[in-house]
Design a protein around this motif. Structure first.
Motif, PDB file in Angstrom:
ATOM      1  N   VAL A 192       0.850  -1.189   0.000  1.00  0.00           N
ATOM      2  CA  VAL A 192       0.000   0.000   0.000  1.00  0.00           C
ATOM      3  C   VAL A 192       0.886   1.238   0.000  1.00  0.00           C
ATOM      4  CG1 VAL A 192      -1.870  -1.181   1.213  1.00  0.00           C
ATOM      5  CG2 VAL A 192      -0.148   0.063   2.534  1.00  0.00           C
ATOM      6  N   ARG A 193       0.273   2.392  -0.176  1.00  0.00           N
ATOM      7  CA  ARG A 193       1.012   3.649  -0.144  1.00  0.00           C
ATOM      8  C   ARG A 193       1.397   3.995   1.289  1.00  0.00           C
ATOM      9  NH1 ARG A 193      -2.041   8.144  -3.599  1.00  0.00           N
ATOM     10  NH2 ARG A 193      -0.076   9.189  -3.129  1.00  0.00           N
ATOM     11  N   TRP A 194       2.441   4.831   1.416  1.00  0.00           N
ATOM     12  CA  TRP A 194       2.933   5.235   2.744  1.00  0.00           C
ATOM     13  C   TRP A 194       1.825   5.884   3.557  1.00  0.00           C
ATOM     14  CZ3 TRP A 194       3.386   9.387   5.945  1.00  0.00           C
ATOM     15  CH2 TRP A 194       4.333   9.324   6.975  1.00  0.00           C
ATOM     16  N   ASN A 195       1.073   6.797   2.938  1.00  0.00           N
ATOM     17  CA  ASN A 195       0.010   7.489   3.666  1.00  0.00           C
ATOM     18  C   ASN A 195      -1.069   6.524   4.143  1.00  0.00           C
ATOM     19  OD1 ASN A 195       1.190   9.992   3.394  1.00  0.00           O
ATOM     20  ND2 ASN A 195       0.051  10.540   1.548  1.00  0.00           N
ATOM     21  N   THR A 196      -1.369   5.501   3.336  1.00  0.00           N
ATOM     22  CA  THR A 196      -2.381   4.524   3.723  1.00  0.00           C
ATOM     23  C   THR A 196      -1.949   3.774   4.973  1.00  0.00           C
ATOM     24  OG1 THR A 196      -3.103   4.248   1.432  1.00  0.00           O
ATOM     25  CG2 THR A 196      -3.665   2.488   2.976  1.00  0.00           C
ATOM     26  N   ALA A 197      -0.712   3.294   4.992  1.00  0.00           N
ATOM     27  CA  ALA A 197      -0.198   2.569   6.154  1.00  0.00           C
ATOM     28  C   ALA A 197      -0.097   3.478   7.366  1.00  0.00           C
ATOM     29  CB  ALA A 197       1.161   1.954   5.838  1.00  0.00           C
ATOM     30  N   ASN A 198       0.433   4.675   7.185  1.00  0.00           N
ATOM     31  CA  ASN A 198       0.620   5.601   8.301  1.00  0.00           C
ATOM     32  C   ASN A 198      -0.713   6.007   8.921  1.00  0.00           C
ATOM     33  OD1 ASN A 198       2.567   7.364   9.825  1.00  0.00           O
ATOM     34  ND2 ASN A 198       1.256   8.961   8.974  1.00  0.00           N
ATOM     35  N   ASP A 199      -1.688   6.364   8.093  1.00  0.00           N
ATOM     36  CA  ASP A 199      -2.993   6.779   8.616  1.00  0.00           C
ATOM     37  C   ASP A 199      -3.678   5.647   9.372  1.00  0.00           C
ATOM     38  OD1 ASP A 199      -2.553   9.221   7.451  1.00  0.00           O
ATOM     39  OD2 ASP A 199      -3.895   8.894   5.746  1.00  0.00           O
ATOM     40  N   ALA A 200      -3.570   4.427   8.841  1.00  0.00           N
ATOM     41  CA  ALA A 200      -4.214   3.286   9.492  1.00  0.00           C
ATOM     42  C   ALA A 200      -3.577   2.992  10.838  1.00  0.00           C
ATOM     43  CB  ALA A 200      -4.134   2.058   8.584  1.00  0.00           C
ATOM     44  N   VAL A 201      -2.249   3.036  10.904  1.00  0.00           N
ATOM     45  CA  VAL A 201      -1.555   2.746  12.157  1.00  0.00           C
ATOM     46  C   VAL A 201      -1.834   3.821  13.197  1.00  0.00           C
ATOM     47  CG1 VAL A 201       0.731   2.601  13.202  1.00  0.00           C
ATOM     48  CG2 VAL A 201       0.243   1.328  11.128  1.00  0.00           C
ATOM     49  N   LEU A 202      -1.828   5.089  12.787  1.00  0.00           N
ATOM     50  CA  LEU A 202      -2.108   6.173  13.727  1.00  0.00           C
ATOM     51  C   LEU A 202      -3.528   6.058  14.295  1.00  0.00           C
ATOM     52  CD1 LEU A 202      -0.479   9.308  12.038  1.00  0.00           C
ATOM     53  CD2 LEU A 202       0.328   8.057  14.043  1.00  0.00           C
ATOM     54  N   ALA A 203      -4.488   5.755  13.430  1.00  0.00           N
ATOM     55  CA  ALA A 203      -5.872   5.626  13.885  1.00  0.00           C
ATOM     56  C   ALA A 203      -6.027   4.467  14.860  1.00  0.00           C
ATOM     57  CB  ALA A 203      -6.806   5.437  12.684  1.00  0.00           C
ATOM     58  N   GLU A 204      -5.388   3.331  14.564  1.00  0.00           N
ATOM     59  CA  GLU A 204      -5.490   2.178  15.457  1.00  0.00           C
ATOM     60  C   GLU A 204      -4.733   2.421  16.754  1.00  0.00           C
ATOM     61  OE1 GLU A 204      -6.706  -1.842  16.397  1.00  0.00           O
ATOM     62  OE2 GLU A 204      -7.431  -0.135  15.212  1.00  0.00           O
ATOM     63  N   GLY A 205      -3.583   3.081  16.663  1.00  0.00           N
ATOM     64  CA  GLY A 205      -2.851   3.422  17.877  1.00  0.00           C
ATOM     65  C   GLY A 205      -3.640   4.349  18.776  1.00  0.00           C
ATOM     66  N   LYS A 206      -4.321   5.307  18.167  1.00  0.00           N
ATOM     67  CA  LYS A 206      -5.157   6.213  18.953  1.00  0.00           C
ATOM     68  C   LYS A 206      -6.309   5.464  19.604  1.00  0.00           C
ATOM     69  CE  LYS A 206      -7.868  10.473  18.640  1.00  0.00           C
ATOM     70  NZ  LYS A 206      -8.340  11.575  17.761  1.00  0.00           N
ATOM     71  N   ARG A 207      -6.901   4.518  18.870  1.00  0.00           N
ATOM     72  CA  ARG A 207      -8.018   3.749  19.439  1.00  0.00           C
ATOM     73  C   ARG A 207      -7.561   2.889  20.612  1.00  0.00           C
ATOM     74  NH1 ARG A 207     -10.369  -1.166  19.334  1.00  0.00           N
ATOM     75  NH2 ARG A 207      -8.684  -2.097  18.124  1.00  0.00           N
ATOM     76  N   LEU A 208      -6.387   2.257  20.468  1.00  0.00           N
ATOM     77  CA  LEU A 208      -5.916   1.338  21.500  1.00  0.00           C
ATOM     78  C   LEU A 208      -5.276   2.056  22.677  1.00  0.00           C
ATOM     79  CD1 LEU A 208      -4.306  -1.469  19.300  1.00  0.00           C
ATOM     80  CD2 LEU A 208      -6.488  -1.559  20.521  1.00  0.00           C
ATOM     81  N   LEU A 209      -4.607   3.178  22.410  1.00  0.00           N
ATOM     82  CA  LEU A 209      -3.833   3.839  23.458  1.00  0.00           C
ATOM     83  C   LEU A 209      -4.470   5.131  23.944  1.00  0.00           C
ATOM     84  CD1 LEU A 209      -1.234   4.144  25.159  1.00  0.00           C
ATOM     85  CD2 LEU A 209      -0.230   5.344  23.219  1.00  0.00           C
ATOM     86  N   ILE A 210      -4.598   6.099  23.047  1.00  0.00           N
ATOM     87  CA  ILE A 210      -5.032   7.429  23.467  1.00  0.00           C
ATOM     88  C   ILE A 210      -6.437   7.413  24.044  1.00  0.00           C
ATOM     89  CG2 ILE A 210      -5.339   9.812  22.711  1.00  0.00           C
ATOM     90  CD1 ILE A 210      -2.452   8.757  22.690  1.00  0.00           C
ATOM     91  N   ASN A 211      -7.314   6.569  23.490  1.00  0.00           N
ATOM     92  CA  ASN A 211      -8.692   6.526  23.978  1.00  0.00           C
ATOM     93  C   ASN A 211      -8.881   5.597  25.172  1.00  0.00           C
ATOM     94  OD1 ASN A 211      -9.379   8.289  21.935  1.00  0.00           O
ATOM     95  ND2 ASN A 211     -10.055   6.699  20.537  1.00  0.00           N
ATOM     96  N   ASP A 212      -7.791   5.002  25.672  1.00  0.00           N
ATOM     97  CA  ASP A 212      -7.882   4.123  26.830  1.00  0.00           C
ATOM     98  C   ASP A 212      -7.868   4.966  28.100  1.00  0.00           C
ATOM     99  OD1 ASP A 212      -7.754   2.221  28.770  1.00  0.00           O
ATOM    100  OD2 ASP A 212      -5.775   1.451  28.235  1.00  0.00           O
ATOM    101  N   PRO A 213      -8.980   5.037  28.837  1.00  0.00           N
ATOM    102  CA  PRO A 213      -9.029   5.903  30.014  1.00  0.00           C
ATOM    103  C   PRO A 213      -8.201   5.385  31.185  1.00  0.00           C
ATOM    104  CG  PRO A 213     -11.034   4.604  29.865  1.00  0.00           C
ATOM    105  CD  PRO A 213     -10.245   4.319  28.615  1.00  0.00           C
ATOM    106  N   HIS A 214      -7.728   4.142  31.110  1.00  0.00           N
ATOM    107  CA  HIS A 214      -7.007   3.561  32.250  1.00  0.00           C
ATOM    108  C   HIS A 214      -5.491   3.598  32.086  1.00  0.00           C
ATOM    109  CE1 HIS A 214     -10.810   2.171  33.845  1.00  0.00           C
ATOM    110  NE2 HIS A 214     -11.080   1.568  32.698  1.00  0.00           N
ATOM    111  N   ARG A 215      -5.004   4.199  30.986  1.00  0.00           N
ATOM    112  CA  ARG A 215      -3.570   4.162  30.769  1.00  0.00           C
ATOM    113  C   ARG A 215      -2.795   5.011  31.769  1.00  0.00           C
ATOM    114  NH1 ARG A 215      -4.902   8.265  27.072  1.00  0.00           N
ATOM    115  NH2 ARG A 215      -3.283   9.822  26.658  1.00  0.00           N
ATOM    116  N   PHE A 216      -3.476   5.933  32.461  1.00  0.00           N
ATOM    117  CA  PHE A 216      -2.797   6.778  33.446  1.00  0.00           C
ATOM    118  C   PHE A 216      -2.908   6.242  34.874  1.00  0.00           C
ATOM    119  CE2 PHE A 216      -3.835   9.927  30.061  1.00  0.00           C
ATOM    120  CZ  PHE A 216      -2.536  10.301  29.758  1.00  0.00           C
TER     121      PHE A 216
END
Length: 280
Positions: free
Chosen positions: A134-158
């Protein structure tokens, strides 16, 4: 006689398509790519509006980048049935959300492979994109979105954080935009011997204000529990920690302690460092 510990060869299970609600129906091996023809297992032939049975109205093809097989980019070519309700005339397609998010270009297994390649194998986004085809932007956007879902949106990470580490990282290698991000790590598990360090956040930029703002956004109860802040020799991070976490001890992390001693030794001896650069 076949070994009883082996199963019958099955492309569906080998490519882990059963986890995605898919079944392999064919394959095409090309010199630089693998194509797997698939179908959706569940018929999904009842109207999503009124619940009446639907009538098949042809098919459409959905293509998804999948985890590479044999380090060759693997693409899923999924045949998706279309239905039309005889009662309310509603038209829909078979549900493929088990295989991928709506409008996604990577299968869920492909996305998981990309995350593991970046975090565990330390591959670059360019290498991940090449492996997925896939294109670089496709891979980068997908990984950032999934990382945000798994990490940034996790209320218990702190939760239960008493020791943090902060450092800068070169994220962008282009002329436009800030090339640095400030990385904040939870070092509590390492300090207590209960597990590996955890990523808390990555914030664009590298300055006292960036780290100070991030700390100020945490509630006072959380800040009061922080006992140690590990960092490099950047005074901006130290000043921000002193202002927002006055009770915490500021220490230099082991990597930068060794680096500072190494540079001082090189200067005294007048030698080059291992990278071939004169330390001045």
């Amino acid at each position: 006689m076949p070994d009883a510990t082996f199963n019958t060869p099955d492309l569906t299970s080998f490519a882990r398509l059963d986890e995605l609600g898919l079944e392999a129906t064919g394959q095409r091996l090309e010199p630089r790519r693998v194509m797997l023809a698939c179908r959706v297992v569940e018929p999904d032939d009842w109207c999503h509006r009124c619940g009446s049975p639907g009538t098949p109205r042809g098919t459409v093809i959905r293509r998804l980048a999948h985890e590479p097989l044999g380090w060759r980019p693997t693409t899923l070519q999924i045949t998706v049935r279309r239905y039309r309700c005889a009662e309310c005339a509603h038209v829909w397609r078979q549900d493929t959300t088990q295989a991928a998010q709506p409008r996604a270009k990577l299968s869920r297994r492909g996305l998981r492979w990309a995350l593991e390649a970046l975090v565990i194998q330390h591959l670059t986004v360019a290498r991940v994109a090449e492996s997925l085809g896939v294109r670089w932007n496709t891979a980068n956007d997908a990984v950032l979105a999934e990382g945000k879902r798994l990490l940034i949106n996790d209320p218990h990470r702190f939760d239960n954080v008493t020791t943090i580490g902060v450092d800068e990282h070169v994220w962008r290698h282009t002329r436009g935009g800030d090339k640095y991000v400030t990385v904040i790590i939870d070092l509590t598990p390492l300090r207590t011997g209960t597990g590996p360090a955890r990523l808390l956040d990555m914030v664009e930029g590298r300055s006292k204000q960036v780290f100070k703002t991030w700390l100020a956004e945490r509630d006072q109860a959380w800040r009061d529990k922080v006992e140690v802040v590990a960092m490099d020799g950047f005074t901006g991070f130290k000043t921000a920690a002193e202002e927002e976490l006055p009770q915490a001890a500021a220490v230099m992390d082991p990597f930068h302690v060794v680096r500072v001693r190494h540079e001082a030794l090189c200067v005294r001896m007048g030698v080059r460092d291992p990278c071939g650069l004169v330390v001045a």
